[in-house]
Design an enzyme around this catalytic site. Structure first.
Site, PDB file in Angstrom:
ATOM      1  CE  LYS A  60      -3.166  -2.374   3.121  1.00 52.50           C
ATOM      2  NZ  LYS A  60      -3.651  -2.354   4.525  1.00 52.50           N
ATOM      3  N   GLY A  61       2.076   1.145   0.524  1.00 56.88           N
ATOM      4  CA  GLY A  61       2.878   2.330   0.831  1.00 56.88           C
ATOM      5  C   GLY A  61       3.045   3.321  -0.302  1.00 56.88           C
ATOM      6  CD  GLU A 119       8.367  -0.768  -3.081  1.00 60.65           C
ATOM      7  OE1 GLU A 119       7.669   0.021  -2.409  1.00 60.65           O
ATOM      8  OE2 GLU A 119       8.596  -1.934  -2.695  1.00 60.65           O
ATOM      9  CG  ASP A 120       6.717   2.604   0.171  1.00 58.32           C
ATOM     10  OD1 ASP A 120       7.443   1.704  -0.324  1.00 58.32           O
ATOM     11  OD2 ASP A 120       5.938   2.376   1.110  1.00 58.32           O
ATOM     12  CG  ASP A 147      14.362  -1.326   4.899  1.00 56.20           C
ATOM     13  OD1 ASP A 147      15.568  -1.109   5.077  1.00 56.20           O
ATOM     14  OD2 ASP A 147      13.575  -1.506   5.841  1.00 56.20           O
ATOM     15  CB  VAL A 154      10.374   7.684   7.988  1.00 60.70           C
ATOM     16  CG1 VAL A 154      11.730   8.222   8.443  1.00 60.70           C
ATOM     17  CG2 VAL A 154      10.512   6.886   6.703  1.00 60.70           C
ATOM     18  CG  ASP A 180       2.302   1.023   7.315  1.00 60.50           C
ATOM     19  OD1 ASP A 180       3.226   0.856   6.494  1.00 60.50           O
ATOM     20  OD2 ASP A 180       1.809   0.093   7.972  1.00 60.50           O
ATOM     21  NE  ARG A 198      -1.052   2.302   4.957  1.00 61.71           N
ATOM     22  CZ  ARG A 198      -0.027   1.506   4.628  1.00 61.71           C
ATOM     23  NH1 ARG A 198       0.998   1.985   3.964  1.00 61.71           N
ATOM     24  NH2 ARG A 198      -0.046   0.230   4.959  1.00 61.71           N
TER      25      ARG A 198
END
Ligand code: IMP
Ligand code: MG
Length: 191
Positions: A53-54, A109-110, A113, A166, A172, A178
């Site tokens: 969802k990010g 992509e948000d 990582d 973050v 989130d 969000r």
């Protein structure tokens, strides 16, 4: 007269720390990313694939920053569940609606990582016959050795993120926060 709040107060404010990236800095970065995509994909109709969802907030802004006839689709993956540490397990919870054959695909992509999510998705999507496959990520965690297939496809990036969690701008912590317009440090409730 209209004013723009930094964030809307909600019930999770105790978890929300200082602004790490202001909404203004995010907006100018997204404009630059959109301009770069517009230059690179001139004459084509890229398909933006958002990773839910990010990425949905970033995706909405990026779409409007790309000055091309652009289409969108979404994938949902689950890599962490409600935890903030990587399980290394990535599952597709919702697949794409459209075939990728012959398309110029930009995976949105948000945050990258560990790169585990992207490595899995790129391998999966690369097998579907796209004409091209690139990645646009707003944030990339610094100091992480990413898988080779991720590095080679990561064409558009916004900011390098230090190793702390973050929230905001779609990101989130346990499905909360969000909605924040800026990206903030996350303060776990037990600290
Ligand atoms: P990766 O597989 O470790 O690269 O996981 C990337 C995904 O983890 C991102 O798409 C986010 O959904 C999530 N994630 C990683 N770091 C953060 C963070 O600091 N805040 C919120 N979500 C994060
Ligand atoms: Mg994500």
């Amino acid at each position: 007269m209209e004013t723009q709040p930094v964030w809307h107060p909600r019930d999770s404010d105790a978890e929300v720390g200082d602004v790490w990236l202001s909404s203004a800095r995010i907006a100018s970065c997204v404009d630059e990313l959109g301009a770069a995509i517009t230059r690179d994909y001139g004459g084509r109709q890229p398909l933006l694939v958002g990773v839910l969802k990010g990425a949905f907030v970033f995706m909405a802004d990026l779409l409007r920053a790309v000055q091309l006839p652009t289409e969108v689709d979404f994938l949902a993956v689950s890599s962490y569940g409600a935890s903030t540490t990587s399980s290394g397990v990535v599952r597709i919870m919702k697949d794409l609606d459209v075939p990728l054959a012959g398309r110029d695909v930009i995976l949105v992509e948000d945050i990258v990582d560990s790169g585990l999510t992207l490595a899995f998705l790129l391998e999966n999507l690369a097998a579907r016959g796209a004409a091209s496959l690139a990645v646009c990520a707003l944030l990339v965690r610094e100091g992480v050795a990413l898988p080779a297939e991720v590095t080679s496809r990561l064409k558009y990036t916004g900011f390098a993120l230090p190793p702390s969690w973050v929230v905001g701008y779609g990101l989130d912590a346990g499905e909360r926060n969000r909605h924040l317009r800026s990206i903030h440090a996350y303060l776990p409730p037990d600290l």
